[in-house]
Scaffold this active site. Structure first.
Site, PDB file in Angstrom:
ATOM      1  N   PHE A   2      10.980   4.066   5.997  1.00  0.00           N
ATOM      2  CA  PHE A   2      11.743   4.926   5.087  1.00  0.00           C
ATOM      3  C   PHE A   2      12.367   6.094   5.849  1.00  0.00           C
ATOM      4  O   PHE A   2      13.480   6.518   5.550  1.00  0.00           O
ATOM      5  CB  PHE A   2      10.854   5.436   3.949  1.00  0.00           C
ATOM      6  CG  PHE A   2      10.149   4.336   3.196  1.00  0.00           C
ATOM      7  CD1 PHE A   2      10.761   3.096   3.044  1.00  0.00           C
ATOM      8  CD2 PHE A   2       8.882   4.525   2.655  1.00  0.00           C
ATOM      9  CE1 PHE A   2      10.124   2.068   2.366  1.00  0.00           C
ATOM     10  CE2 PHE A   2       8.239   3.506   1.975  1.00  0.00           C
ATOM     11  CZ  PHE A   2       8.852   2.269   1.831  1.00  0.00           C
ATOM     12  N   GLU A  12      12.872  10.681  -0.371  1.00  0.00           N
ATOM     13  CA  GLU A  12      12.949  10.918   1.079  1.00  0.00           C
ATOM     14  C   GLU A  12      14.201  11.710   1.445  1.00  0.00           C
ATOM     15  O   GLU A  12      14.158  12.584   2.309  1.00  0.00           O
ATOM     16  CB  GLU A  12      12.925   9.590   1.844  1.00  0.00           C
ATOM     17  CG  GLU A  12      11.605   8.820   1.744  1.00  0.00           C
ATOM     18  CD  GLU A  12      11.452   8.042   0.442  1.00  0.00           C
ATOM     19  OE1 GLU A  12      12.427   7.936  -0.328  1.00  0.00           O
ATOM     20  OE2 GLU A  12      10.347   7.510   0.189  1.00  0.00           O
ATOM     21  N   ARG A  39      -1.389   4.472  11.702  1.00  0.00           N
ATOM     22  CA  ARG A  39      -2.462   4.977  10.824  1.00  0.00           C
ATOM     23  C   ARG A  39      -3.806   4.363  11.171  1.00  0.00           C
ATOM     24  O   ARG A  39      -4.841   4.805  10.713  1.00  0.00           O
ATOM     25  CB  ARG A  39      -2.157   4.593   9.373  1.00  0.00           C
ATOM     26  CG  ARG A  39      -0.997   5.307   8.769  1.00  0.00           C
ATOM     27  CD  ARG A  39      -0.993   5.064   7.281  1.00  0.00           C
ATOM     28  NE  ARG A  39      -0.505   3.742   6.911  1.00  0.00           N
ATOM     29  CZ  ARG A  39      -0.818   3.108   5.775  1.00  0.00           C
ATOM     30  NH1 ARG A  39      -1.676   3.657   4.928  1.00  0.00           N
ATOM     31  NH2 ARG A  39      -0.318   1.935   5.487  1.00  0.00           N
ATOM     32  N   SER A  48      -2.162   8.038   2.069  1.00  0.00           N
ATOM     33  CA  SER A  48      -2.119   6.971   3.071  1.00  0.00           C
ATOM     34  C   SER A  48      -2.253   7.503   4.493  1.00  0.00           C
ATOM     35  O   SER A  48      -2.547   6.743   5.402  1.00  0.00           O
ATOM     36  CB  SER A  48      -0.788   6.217   2.972  1.00  0.00           C
ATOM     37  OG  SER A  48      -0.571   5.777   1.662  1.00  0.00           O
TER      38      SER A  48
END
Lengths: 320, 274
Positions: A89, A64, A173, A43
């Protein structure tokens, strides 16, 4: 030195592609740099690096909390870790690990949180971080940065590899609106004055910088002279810059792609209330959860547009 | 006659009592139960140089059950990382010996711990980093049994096996008691060695009150683990080696009078003299 090239157009390159290329360059240039990800390499434009640089790239999997601890341990034996996951996250799933195993233990780790605020778009409320700036600001001695566009990512990210302690970076992104020329350079902790002004100052970060620049253009048509400051280092706040423009314009608007609780606006307002009392109107998410939608739609829903900044500017000036 | 390692373990217990005596309370149960493990590690297993606590090529020890700090501090003082007199500052205002391990305060402490589960991951990260750098140093980790109720421990267990951390040895202080009661009643670990084996770890389970046996098992584990992370489950008693503390049912954090501490110190000294 930086050059502002804003004209409302988006950058040709997506943030994730620039991030992937920048990480690759850093890994190749410094063998102590390591990159960790929690199953989001595909991603964020880093997938494949684990094959070419297996001793520096660690695909942790969907864990995580463990990733942040491992990053802390890697730092303790001399590595220079960069750890990426979605900002939601990075903020919510592993706060105690970031707090204790990285910051409190004085390990040197850079955490990249992608998809800040409404740019989480179709992933919706579960993935939409409005709180990450607030949470990371609350960690003592942490540095909190939001990359304004990809030109900044490419230039500033490598500068962070030897930075002591915890550094948190918000990164989009997607294709950002272009603000900076590709040869611009940036200094953590030093805000960029993108536009001078006399009547009001707009202090923004992330995608709201472009909105602020647009608002300033439109305010000028109304005869209002608005300064625009890119506060890409949200912590430590460039207090000297805030104070200078509070004195110069007497009215402040802040703009951020996140909850106004504990964010950039809260930092600016808190600082000015103790030094030079000035009206501060905060543009940002007003204590709401996220939802699915295009970033443009969501910016409208949560009041994150140039029009919202213009209203805020008028209000700030009216209560000078 | 005690063996040298048993004598070392007894000395560590005596020094812990000196620490707790000054403050009057502390995490006695879990500090005492890892004492024999610490005696084995610092009695010849760890590659360390107390004069150079930050030596790059040292072995690392992460005590993830960070509340056992007092046992580690007593051991470090006996190894001359700092003077024995410093032990009396345990938990005093401005001390370098906080109740939970802090790598930035105490010479010889390799990682800050105390929020349970976290030392598992940092130790694992250290082992990975040293392996990636081609170092031959090892990383040792001490886990608590109650701590293994934290999901992070099992994230680490998957990760360490996947990355073939053959330079990594964990200990599980299986003293069967946690703050609120018995682990079997609260959230049972059952057979932890079997659980770690199913995660593709090399696992052994031994009596945890004999430092010579622990030493022997570590040496055997180093030979046998290959490219697997290893765990040595230590069957211990919370408060181990001090019957007055063992007898307190909920002995995670207890008060101790100076009189009782002195009585225990006399008793331990007698054991040393045989």
């Amino acid at each position: 030195m930086f050059q502002c090239i804003y004209n409302g157009e988006k950058e040709a390159k997506a943030g994730k592609n620039v991030f992937g290329a920048t990480i690759r360059k850093m890994l190749e240039e410094d063998p102590q740099v390591v990159y960790l990800d929690a199953d989001l390499m595909n991603s964020i434009g880093t997938s494949g690096l684990e094959n070419t640089l297996p001793n520096q790239v660690i695909e942790v999997g969907i864990q995580e909390a463990n990733m942040m601890g491992v990053a802390g341990g890697l730092s303790a034996v001399g590595k220079k870790p960069f750890a990426h996951t979605f900002a939601a996250f990075a903020a919510r799933r592993c706060y105690d690990q970031v707090f204790i195993s990285i910051a409190y233990a004085k390990n040197n780790v850079r955490i990249i949180g992608s998809d800040p605020g409404v740019t989480a778009a179709y992933n919706g409320g579960t993935h939409m971080p409005f709180e990450d700036i607030c949470l990371y600001r609350a960690i003592p001695h942490a540095t909190v940065i939001e990359f304004t566009d990809s030109a900044m990512t490419a230039s500033l990210l490598p500068k962070l590899k030897d930075r002591p302690g915890l550094t948190y970076c918000r990164l989009s992104r997607k294709n950002c609106v272009a603000v900076y020329s590709e040869d611009s350079t940036f200094e953590p902790g030093v805000a960029n004055v993108l536009r001078d002004g006399k009547d009001v100052t707009i202090i923004a970060c992330g995608m709201m910088v472009a909105e602020a620049l647009q608002a300033a253009v439109e305010l000028e048509k109304e005869g209002i002279s608005a300064a625009v400051i890119d506060m890409f280092t949200i912590k430590s706040l460039d207090e000297a810059c805030v104070l200078e423009f509070a004195k110069k314009t007497g009215a402040i608007v802040t703009a951020e792609n996140g909850n106004i609780v504990g964010g950039l606006g809260a930092a600016v307002a808190a600082y000015l209330s103790e030094t030079y009392v000035t009206p501060v109107i905060r543009v940002g998410v007003k204590d709401e959860f996220g939802q699915v939608g295009t970033p443009e739609y969501l910016a409208g829903v949560y009041g994150l547009t140039a029009a919202d900044i213009i209203s805020a500017a008028r209000k700030a000036i009216s209560i000078k | 006659m005690l063996t040298p390692l048993k004598e070392f373990a007894t000395d560590i217990r005596i020094q812990q009592m000196e620490e707790f005596k000054t403050r009057g309370f502390g995490h006695l149960g879990g500090s005492l139960s890892i004492t024999d493990c610490l005696a084995a590690l610092y009695g010849g297993i760890l590659r360390i140089d107390p004069k150079n606590p930050s030596w790059e090529d040292r072995d690392r020890l992460v005590v993830s059950k960070g509340h056992s700090g007092p046992a580690v501090y007593a051991t470090l003082a006996l190894k001359k990382y700092f003077p024995l007199s410093v032990l009396q500052t345990l938990n005093q205002n401005g001390t370098t010996l906080p109740s939970h391990c802090d790598r930035n305060l105490t010479p010889g402490i390799d990682m800050t711990t105390g929020s349970l589960g976290q030392g598992a991951s940092t130790a694992c990260g250290m082992a990975l980093g040293l392996k990636l750098s081609g170092k031959d140093t090892r990383v040792y980790l001490v886990l608590g049994d109650g701590e293994c109720q934290e999901g992070q421990v099992w994230e680490m267990a998957l990760f360490a096996a996947h990355h073939k951390l053959g330079n990594f040895i964990a200990f599980l202080d299986y003293n069967k008691r946690q703050l609120d009661g018995y682990t079997a009643d609260i959230c049972d670990l059952e057979d932890p060695a079997e659980k770690f084996r199913s995660f593709n770890w090399y696992a052994k389970r031994i009596k945890g009150d004999d430092p010579d046996l622990i030493r022997e098992t570590i040496l055997e584990t180093q030979k046998e683990q290959g490219d697997r992370p290893a765990i040595i489950v230590l069957d211990t008693v919370k408060g181990s080696g001090v019957k007055q503390i063992e007898a307190i049912e909920l002995n995670h954090h207890v008060n101790i009078t100076a009189e009782l501490a002195d009585e225990i110190i006399v008793q331990l000294k007698k054991e040393k003299e045989g």
